[in-house]
Motif scaffolding. Structure first.
Motif, mmCIF file in Angstrom:
data_model
loop_
_atom_site.group_PDB
_atom_site.id
_atom_site.type_symbol
_atom_site.label_atom_id
_atom_site.label_comp_id
_atom_site.label_asym_id
_atom_site.label_seq_id
_atom_site.Cartn_x
_atom_site.Cartn_y
_atom_site.Cartn_z
ATOM 1 N N UNK A 1 9.613 -3.825 -9.711
ATOM 2 C CA UNK A 1 8.970 -4.718 -8.744
ATOM 3 C C UNK A 1 8.896 -4.036 -7.385
ATOM 4 N N UNK A 2 7.952 -4.506 -6.600
ATOM 5 C CA UNK A 2 7.916 -4.134 -5.190
ATOM 6 C C UNK A 2 8.782 -5.152 -4.459
ATOM 7 N N UNK A 3 9.835 -4.678 -3.829
ATOM 8 C CA UNK A 3 10.767 -5.630 -3.209
ATOM 9 C C UNK A 3 10.137 -6.374 -2.029
ATOM 10 N N UNK A 4 9.025 -5.868 -1.506
ATOM 11 C CA UNK A 4 8.351 -6.596 -0.426
ATOM 12 C C UNK A 4 7.665 -7.853 -0.945
ATOM 13 N N UNK A 5 7.559 -7.967 -2.263
ATOM 14 C CA UNK A 5 6.897 -9.124 -2.859
ATOM 15 C C UNK A 5 7.887 -10.115 -3.458
ATOM 16 N N UNK A 6 9.151 -9.953 -3.110
ATOM 17 C CA UNK A 6 10.189 -10.862 -3.602
ATOM 18 C C UNK A 6 10.723 -11.667 -2.420
ATOM 19 N N UNK A 7 10.258 -12.903 -2.273
ATOM 20 C CA UNK A 7 10.769 -13.741 -1.178
ATOM 21 C C UNK A 7 12.166 -14.248 -1.530
ATOM 22 N N UNK A 8 13.056 -14.107 -0.583
ATOM 23 C CA UNK A 8 14.446 -14.479 -0.856
ATOM 24 C C UNK A 8 14.691 -15.959 -0.564
ATOM 25 N N UNK B 1 0.799 -1.219 0.000
ATOM 26 C CA UNK B 1 0.000 0.000 0.000
ATOM 27 C C UNK B 1 0.837 1.277 0.000
ATOM 28 N N UNK B 2 2.174 1.160 -0.153
ATOM 29 C CA UNK B 2 2.980 2.388 -0.105
ATOM 30 C C UNK B 2 3.848 2.609 -1.345
ATOM 31 N N UNK B 3 4.379 1.581 -1.908
ATOM 32 C CA UNK B 3 5.241 1.715 -3.084
ATOM 33 C C UNK B 3 6.644 2.194 -2.772
ATOM 34 N N UNK B 4 6.986 2.334 -1.496
ATOM 35 C CA UNK B 4 8.312 2.847 -1.139
ATOM 36 C C UNK B 4 9.393 1.769 -1.168
ATOM 37 N N UNK B 5 9.050 0.607 -1.655
ATOM 38 C CA UNK B 5 10.026 -0.487 -1.752
ATOM 39 C C UNK B 5 10.324 -0.819 -3.216
ATOM 40 N N UNK B 6 10.012 0.119 -4.098
ATOM 41 C CA UNK B 6 10.143 -0.089 -5.549
ATOM 42 C C UNK B 6 11.615 -0.245 -5.957
ATOM 43 N N UNK B 7 11.873 -1.278 -6.724
ATOM 44 C CA UNK B 7 13.224 -1.502 -7.265
ATOM 45 C C UNK B 7 13.107 -1.863 -8.744
ATOM 46 N N UNK B 8 14.219 -1.654 -9.454
ATOM 47 C CA UNK B 8 14.343 -2.129 -10.823
ATOM 48 C C UNK B 8 15.215 -3.382 -10.781
ATOM 49 N N UNK B 9 14.665 -4.481 -11.260
ATOM 50 C CA UNK B 9 15.410 -5.738 -11.262
ATOM 51 C C UNK B 9 16.178 -5.864 -12.569
ATOM 52 N N UNK B 10 17.401 -6.331 -12.484
ATOM 53 C CA UNK B 10 18.183 -6.588 -13.688
ATOM 54 C C UNK B 10 17.379 -7.523 -14.598
#
Ligand code: FES
Length: 107
Positions: A85-92, A44-53
């Motif tokens: 991508x939202x990095x909160x949605x990328x499980x490591x 709900x915030x979008x503050x975890x936005x990253x560009x993935x290679x």
């Protein structure tokens, strides 16, 4: 555990260690990369936005409809790329060792 190769907003690179089972956002936030993760992963915030290679983007789980909608919602404020991508949605996990990402500009 996975090492993530990060390009910061200033163009400077660093490596962040992410524990398996945690979200990429948590590791990036804890490492002071500029990722805020204000909503704690609730999309709900979008503050975890990253560009993935692009090479790595195809190896990640696909975006959910909710993630795509949140990204669309921030597109008036920040450039979106095909690999946004939202990095909160990328499980490591260990398979993502070497993942390359760039921190997107702030929302
Ligand atoms: S932490 Fe808020 S959308 Fe990812």
């Amino acid at each position: 555990m996975a090492e993530v190769v990060v390009t910061g907003r200033d163009g400077v690179g660093c490596t962040v260690t992410a524990d398996s089972g945690c979200a990429l956002m948590d590791a990036l936030r804890d490492a002071d990369t500029g990722i805020e993760g204000t909503c704690g992963g609730a999309m709900s915030c979008g503050t975890c936005h990253v560009y993935v290679d692009p090479v790595w983007a195809e190896r990640l789980p696909p975006k959910s409809d909710e993630e795509a909608e949140m990204l669309e919602a921030i597109s008036d404020f920040v450039e979106l790329r095909p690999t946004s991508r939202l990095s909160c949605q990328i499980p490591m996990d260990d398979c993502l060792d070497g993942l390359k990402i760039e921190i997107a500009p702030p929302v």
